[in-house]
Design a protein around this motif. Sequence first.
Motif, PDB file in Angstrom:
ATOM      1  N   PRO A  12       0.757  -1.277   0.105  1.00 25.21           N
ATOM      2  CA  PRO A  12      -0.105   0.052   0.034  1.00 25.21           C
ATOM      3  C   PRO A  12       0.842   1.247   0.020  1.00 25.21           C
ATOM      4  CG  PRO A  12       0.017  -0.990   2.170  1.00 25.21           C
ATOM      5  CD  PRO A  12       0.858  -1.922   1.135  1.00 25.21           C
ATOM      6  N   PHE A  25      -1.884   6.152   5.445  1.00 25.29           N
ATOM      7  CA  PHE A  25      -2.062   5.723   3.802  1.00 25.29           C
ATOM      8  C   PHE A  25      -1.915   7.124   3.042  1.00 25.29           C
ATOM      9  CE2 PHE A  25      -3.990   1.970   5.676  1.00 25.29           C
ATOM     10  CZ  PHE A  25      -2.936   1.137   5.175  1.00 25.29           C
ATOM     11  N   ASN A  27      -4.132   7.596   0.628  1.00 30.94           N
ATOM     12  CA  ASN A  27      -5.121   7.675  -0.302  1.00 30.94           C
ATOM     13  C   ASN A  27      -5.760   8.900  -0.837  1.00 30.94           C
ATOM     14  OD1 ASN A  27      -5.116   4.567   0.055  1.00 30.94           O
ATOM     15  ND2 ASN A  27      -6.559   4.992   1.634  1.00 30.94           N
ATOM     16  N   ARG A  28      -6.208   8.955  -1.641  1.00 35.11           N
ATOM     17  CA  ARG A  28      -6.995  10.208  -2.364  1.00 35.11           C
ATOM     18  C   ARG A  28      -7.944  10.583  -1.418  1.00 35.11           C
ATOM     19  NH1 ARG A  28      -7.675  13.557  -6.719  1.00 35.11           N
ATOM     20  NH2 ARG A  28      -9.710  13.788  -7.308  1.00 35.11           N
ATOM     21  N   LEU A  29      -8.275  11.915  -1.238  1.00 37.12           N
ATOM     22  CA  LEU A  29      -9.293  12.496  -0.288  1.00 37.12           C
ATOM     23  C   LEU A  29     -10.604  12.286  -1.200  1.00 37.12           C
ATOM     24  CD1 LEU A  29      -7.746  15.661   0.677  1.00 37.12           C
ATOM     25  CD2 LEU A  29      -8.442  13.983   2.182  1.00 37.12           C
ATOM     26  N   PRO A  30     -11.724  12.184  -0.691  1.00 40.56           N
ATOM     27  CA  PRO A  30     -13.054  11.973  -1.366  1.00 40.56           C
ATOM     28  C   PRO A  30     -13.155  13.176  -2.031  1.00 40.56           C
ATOM     29  CG  PRO A  30     -13.272  11.543   1.180  1.00 40.56           C
ATOM     30  CD  PRO A  30     -11.891  12.128   0.868  1.00 40.56           C
ATOM     31  N   ASN A  31     -13.620  13.109  -3.302  1.00 38.30           N
ATOM     32  CA  ASN A  31     -14.001  14.435  -4.159  1.00 38.30           C
ATOM     33  C   ASN A  31     -14.963  15.231  -3.443  1.00 38.30           C
ATOM     34  OD1 ASN A  31     -12.332  13.296  -6.160  1.00 38.30           O
ATOM     35  ND2 ASN A  31     -13.869  12.603  -7.683  1.00 38.30           N
ATOM     36  N   TRP A  32     -15.738  14.710  -2.992  1.00 40.93           N
ATOM     37  CA  TRP A  32     -16.846  15.732  -2.141  1.00 40.93           C
ATOM     38  C   TRP A  32     -16.292  16.380  -1.156  1.00 40.93           C
ATOM     39  CZ3 TRP A  32     -17.369  15.284   3.215  1.00 40.93           C
ATOM     40  CH2 TRP A  32     -17.145  14.316   3.615  1.00 40.93           C
ATOM     41  N   TRP A 162     -31.156  55.500  44.895  1.00 40.33           N
ATOM     42  CA  TRP A 162     -32.085  54.706  44.310  1.00 40.33           C
ATOM     43  C   TRP A 162     -31.681  54.974  42.589  1.00 40.33           C
ATOM     44  CZ3 TRP A 162     -35.464  51.477  46.180  1.00 40.33           C
ATOM     45  CH2 TRP A 162     -35.865  51.676  46.978  1.00 40.33           C
ATOM     46  N   VAL A 165     -31.068  51.785  41.028  1.00 38.45           N
ATOM     47  CA  VAL A 165     -32.018  50.800  41.180  1.00 38.45           C
ATOM     48  C   VAL A 165     -33.188  51.244  40.043  1.00 38.45           C
ATOM     49  CG1 VAL A 165     -33.614  49.724  42.666  1.00 38.45           C
ATOM     50  CG2 VAL A 165     -31.355  50.410  43.615  1.00 38.45           C
TER      51      VAL A 165
ATOM     52  N   ASP B  12      -7.316  -1.123   3.792  1.00 40.38           N
ATOM     53  CA  ASP B  12      -6.139   0.122   3.601  1.00 40.38           C
ATOM     54  C   ASP B  12      -7.107   1.409   3.196  1.00 40.38           C
ATOM     55  OD1 ASP B  12      -4.343  -1.610   4.560  1.00 40.38           O
ATOM     56  OD2 ASP B  12      -3.344  -1.753   2.916  1.00 40.38           O
ATOM     57  N   ILE B  17     -15.046   5.116  -0.955  1.00 36.27           N
ATOM     58  CA  ILE B  17     -14.263   6.181  -1.906  1.00 36.27           C
ATOM     59  C   ILE B  17     -13.236   5.538  -2.765  1.00 36.27           C
ATOM     60  CG2 ILE B  17     -12.548   8.037  -1.810  1.00 36.27           C
ATOM     61  CD1 ILE B  17     -15.391   8.613  -0.677  1.00 36.27           C
ATOM     62  N   GLY B  21     -11.182   8.978  -5.833  1.00 28.94           N
ATOM     63  CA  GLY B  21     -11.720   9.952  -5.118  1.00 28.94           C
ATOM     64  C   GLY B  21     -13.274  10.202  -5.332  1.00 28.94           C
TER      65      GLY B  21
END
Lengths: 199, 477
Positions: A12, A25, A27-32, A162, A165, B12, B17, B21
Amino acid sequence: MSADPNPHPTEPDVRPHVYDGIREFNNRLPNWWLFTLYATIVFWVGYWAYYEWFRVEPEGARSVELAMTRIDAAKLAATAAVNIDDKSLWAMSRNPVFVDAGRQTFEANCVACHLKSLRGKSESPTAIGPDLTDQIWIHGGDPTDLYRTVTQGVPAKGMPTWGPVLGPKRITEAVAYVLSHHKEGEPIVIDTSVSAPAK
Amino acid sequence: MQNTSPFKPVRDQVTTIREDGSRRFLYPADAPGRFDRARRAAALALIAVYLLLPWVKVGGYPAVFLDVAHRRFHLLGLTLAAQDLWLLFFLISGLGFGLFFVTALLGRIWCGWACPQTVFLDHVFRRVERWIEGDAVKRQLLARAPWTPSKILRRAAKQAIYLLLAAAITHLFLAYFVSIPSVWAMMRDAPTKNWGAFVFIAAATGVIYFNFAWFREQLCIVICPYGRLQSALTDDHTLVIGYDWARGEPRGKPGSPGAGDCVACERCVSVCPTGIDIRQGLQLECIGCAACIDACDEVMARLGRKPGLVRYDSLAGLSGRPRRRIRPRMVVYGVLLVIGASVAGWSASGIRPAMLTATRMVGAPYYVDGGTVRNQFLVRLVNKRSEKVTLNLSVRGLPAAATVRGLEAPVEIAPMGEEVRPLIVQVPRAQSALAIVFEVVASDAAGSFRLSRAMEFLGPEAAPDSPNSHEPGPRSL
Ligand code: SF4
Ligand code: SF4
């Protein structure tokens, strides 16, 4: 085609850093997820244009300053609305709106010492406060004197302060109520025997 | 057995996803079984509770009504005002410790059984999807199919129902903050009349629709902080959903020599709503929905094998070690929970619909006036309710000869208003002492509650020979 970023395809793809034995890792970030990043950048451009280029609205310190000015103005207006001089206090004392409001304030706060009749010690020797209907005054008998005495109190003798008050509006009304038991121009006697430190 | 998973989950990577991505949509298969039934029952009960809370009245107010406009918070008959907001500390920390405790004991029981995300997604939105588009295989085929009129119709119907449901959930949510009648009134008004509420509803509907129609398990995997926090709260003895490695491996066809109980049918993978393979061990994606248990139990039953190859157990139990329920962390979380809950309960029981404070007036602590000693106080009353209240004031614990002035008339306080009354106490010189502790008491006309505050009546140390009238006496401490 670019070179394969992962030189060992069977292994990996792992980032080079290690913290506490933890590796990451690659890994690619989610596109959203990336989309939210791009969206904030677009938002930033709009925000910058709104406040810095076109100055549609004042930002930061300026807007705080403006808000403070508005608050100060409102506060001033509140005090200015209450005109505290002898003439206007006498005028209020002939106006049932002020007198009625003042009676309510008086009956909630002042009757414990000055009694409902305002006659205090003259009505009952056990009362705490002096008579407010006679022409003898201890701390000055002009309307502004009354206003000052109520606002600042006479701590040495138990007349409460006063001001904090009740606030200026309700004090003015209460003074108007007391004055409604008097006539403008009546003779005033100052009783120095009571206001002296020792009788 | 139909294999509906076109992917092989690996540890992994996040299954949902893809490597580029993009999102991989899941089509989790049905997993009927005992946990499925129990979870559905729990979810319907919870939805009923969510729906009823703003409707059912407890003590004249909706059971839960967070009246932001008036800063009054009604919780099951208890009314909290802005002045009581400090209680929130105990409420939130209590919830926090409660979550700690439950998580350490039962793992993600909340996620799988009670979280609104799961409740609405699994038991409302996915039911609609199942009803319109059919089972997992059909849904997958429909997704791949070209856009025929029938597909367009089905998809449009599904999204329309989703939008309606999202709007319904949002209005329900708003009802927690502005009460049902006002929600109803706003709904009939033009949007411009309640612009803020309208924009809120529109935006929240959009967010909820997006969440349940598209985002789904991404919330649990990426956004939910509790999902991430749990790995720090659990240990080897926490109840989780797991696969019995020793019993299942090596996987093999039924009857093949030396094979374990797992027949590699991949049912557990195809039913998983987060797209993981539970046989790879405990993973952060797992929301503890128990679908894989039902799925595997069904397979085991068909093969005549014992259920529970995938089951609720602790990691220790799954690996054949002794199970332990009571661990140090359970004691620590438990003690914190009990402390938090009792402090919260104790302080909540002290909440009254009004507030009474009394202070000494500015000036001397006491006045000697002829034969009497006088103390002056200011009594401040705050009404925390949205209707007016009339309070009767009195004092207790003063000598019989004392005179009390200022509290004779009942005090009427406007809704959420504040009133101040002077309290003048005189005690004959002969009976005054350095300090007499007495109590200012306020009670409403109906006698439904009582407020009190202890005060001190101060006097000169000892009666001097010649009382110096009007002079505040010196007070030695
Ligand atoms: S692994 Fe099992 S319990 Fe966990 S989310 Fe998937 S199906 Fe549900
Ligand atoms: S664990 Fe159960 S459901 Fe999953 S593949 Fe094995 S036999 Fe099938």
